[in-house]
Design a protein around this motif. Structure first.
Motif, PDB file in Angstrom:
ATOM      1  N   GLY A 264      22.755 -21.606  38.488  1.00 37.35           N
ATOM      2  CA  GLY A 264      22.440 -21.478  37.063  1.00 37.35           C
ATOM      3  C   GLY A 264      22.127 -20.057  36.622  1.00 37.35           C
ATOM      4  O   GLY A 264      21.514 -19.851  35.578  1.00 37.35           O
ATOM      5  N   LYS A 265      22.572 -19.067  37.395  1.00 36.55           N
ATOM      6  CA  LYS A 265      22.312 -17.663  37.046  1.00 36.55           C
ATOM      7  C   LYS A 265      22.897 -17.304  35.675  1.00 36.55           C
ATOM      8  O   LYS A 265      22.218 -16.711  34.843  1.00 36.55           O
ATOM      9  N   THR A 266      24.150 -17.669  35.461  1.00 37.36           N
ATOM     10  CA  THR A 266      24.806 -17.305  34.203  1.00 37.36           C
ATOM     11  C   THR A 266      24.212 -18.063  33.027  1.00 37.36           C
ATOM     12  O   THR A 266      24.071 -17.512  31.935  1.00 37.36           O
ATOM     13  N   SER A 267      23.835 -19.325  33.252  1.00 34.84           N
ATOM     14  CA  SER A 267      23.195 -20.114  32.176  1.00 34.84           C
ATOM     15  C   SER A 267      21.870 -19.486  31.785  1.00 34.84           C
ATOM     16  O   SER A 267      21.559 -19.349  30.593  1.00 34.84           O
TER      17      SER A 267
ATOM     18  N   ILE B 117      35.106 -15.302  34.662  1.00 31.49           N
ATOM     19  CA  ILE B 117      34.589 -16.480  33.943  1.00 31.49           C
ATOM     20  C   ILE B 117      33.210 -16.185  33.339  1.00 31.49           C
ATOM     21  O   ILE B 117      32.956 -16.437  32.160  1.00 31.49           O
ATOM     22  N   ASP B 118      32.308 -15.631  34.160  1.00 34.64           N
ATOM     23  CA  ASP B 118      30.935 -15.412  33.698  1.00 34.64           C
ATOM     24  C   ASP B 118      30.849 -14.292  32.660  1.00 34.64           C
ATOM     25  O   ASP B 118      30.131 -14.413  31.671  1.00 34.64           O
ATOM     26  N   SER B 119      31.599 -13.216  32.881  1.00 32.72           N
ATOM     27  CA  SER B 119      31.520 -12.119  31.905  1.00 32.72           C
ATOM     28  C   SER B 119      32.128 -12.536  30.575  1.00 32.72           C
ATOM     29  O   SER B 119      31.669 -12.109  29.513  1.00 32.72           O
TER      30      SER B 119
ATOM     31  N   ILE C 127      21.720  -7.574  35.584  1.00 33.14           N
ATOM     32  CA  ILE C 127      22.781  -7.518  36.593  1.00 33.14           C
ATOM     33  C   ILE C 127      22.835  -8.867  37.294  1.00 33.14           C
ATOM     34  O   ILE C 127      21.872  -9.259  37.965  1.00 33.14           O
ATOM     35  N   GLU C 128      23.936  -9.608  37.114  1.00 32.96           N
ATOM     36  CA  GLU C 128      24.085 -10.875  37.837  1.00 32.96           C
ATOM     37  C   GLU C 128      24.837 -10.627  39.127  1.00 32.96           C
ATOM     38  O   GLU C 128      25.975 -10.159  39.128  1.00 32.96           O
ATOM     39  N   ASN C 129      24.194 -10.922  40.255  1.00 30.83           N
ATOM     40  CA  ASN C 129      24.820 -10.692  41.545  1.00 30.83           C
ATOM     41  C   ASN C 129      25.859 -11.767  41.852  1.00 30.83           C
ATOM     42  O   ASN C 129      25.956 -12.778  41.156  1.00 30.83           O
TER      43      ASN C 129
HETATM   44 MG    MG Z   1      27.391 -16.960  37.436  1.00 32.95          MG
END
Ligand code: MG
Ligand code: ZN
Length: 230
Positions: free
Chosen positions: A53-56, A82-84, A127-129
């Motif tokens: 759930g990092k991107t959420s 997808i996430d960006s 920063i999402e790893n």
């Molecule tokens: Mg993500």
């Protein structure tokens, strides 16, 4: 009868254990930290498994904060955007970092990505790893704070199996709490496991789909104070 084989130092063929590389990464992380500080950018990185759930969480925080400060986001992933694409929909500057085969971001990749951002026009950097609970913890990026996201759908042993990752966190987000009962996972047990590894860490329960708990994550990170001082 059970046998256990334990890997000694340097016994696993893993480039990440190369001491010179680790030192070089630390040097570059300090360079990134200096660069960010010179521009008054507060940087926070987010670690966690794929699907935790990092991107959420990031999307929820960006939605709440984008009118209060100027945000930029670096998105780590092996090959996809997808996430960006999801984060860019919030109208904030977003840079995708594709690592190819590498399962973590390093300070050098972050340095390259920072060159694509006008840092003078940014107050807060997320920063999402890459989705992975193991090696990202060994690679400081130059951020001031680290979040680890763990979801109850990952089962009851996620924390005890990854002590190193949790020991370096400032805030741990326990996500998907709405599914704990269905998963037969005790949130209290997960929290106790986290505290045993890292007694000073702040733990926040969330449902990043509905947004429950996200305001508390922002509070735990001290973001409002940081941007209040801008
Ligand atoms: Mg993500
Ligand atoms: Zn890795």
């Amino acid at each position: 009868m059970r046998d256990v084989v334990v890997a000694g130092p340097g016994e696993v063929f893993d480039v990440e254990l190369d001491a010179d590389l680790m030192r070089e990464n630390e040097r570059l992380a300090r360079e990134n930290a200096d660069l960010l500080e010179r521009h008054d950018v507060n940087a926070i990185d987010i670690m966690g498994s794929i699907g935790s759930g990092k991107t959420s969480l990031l999307g929820q925080m960006v939605r709440r904060l984008k009118k209060k400060c100027r945000i930029a986001v670096l998105e780590g992933d092996l090959t996809t955007t997808i996430d960006s694409d999801l984060i860019a929909k919030h109208g904030v500057k977003t840079v995708q970092i594709n690592t190819g085969k590498e399962c973590h971001l390093d300070a050098n990749l972050v340095k390259k990505a920072l060159m694509k951002i006008d840092l003078a026009a940014v107050d807060l950097l997320f920063i999402e790893n890459v989705g992975n609970l193991i090696c990202p913890a060994e690679f400081p990026l130059g951020s001031q704070k680290r979040i680890v996201v763990v979801s109850v759908t990952e089962g009851p042993y996620m924390v005890v199996k990854h002590p190193f990752t949790f020991s370096g966190a400032d805030v741990v987000v326990v996500n998907k709490i709405d599914l704990a009962r269905a998963m037969k996972v005790s949130i209290g047990k997960i929290e106790r496991d986290i505290k045993r590894i890292n007694s000073r860490v702040q733990i926040v329960r969330t449902n990043c789909r509905s947004g429950e708990g996200v305001a508390k994550v922002i509070e735990a990170l001290g973001i409002e104070q940081l941007i209040g001082a801008i």
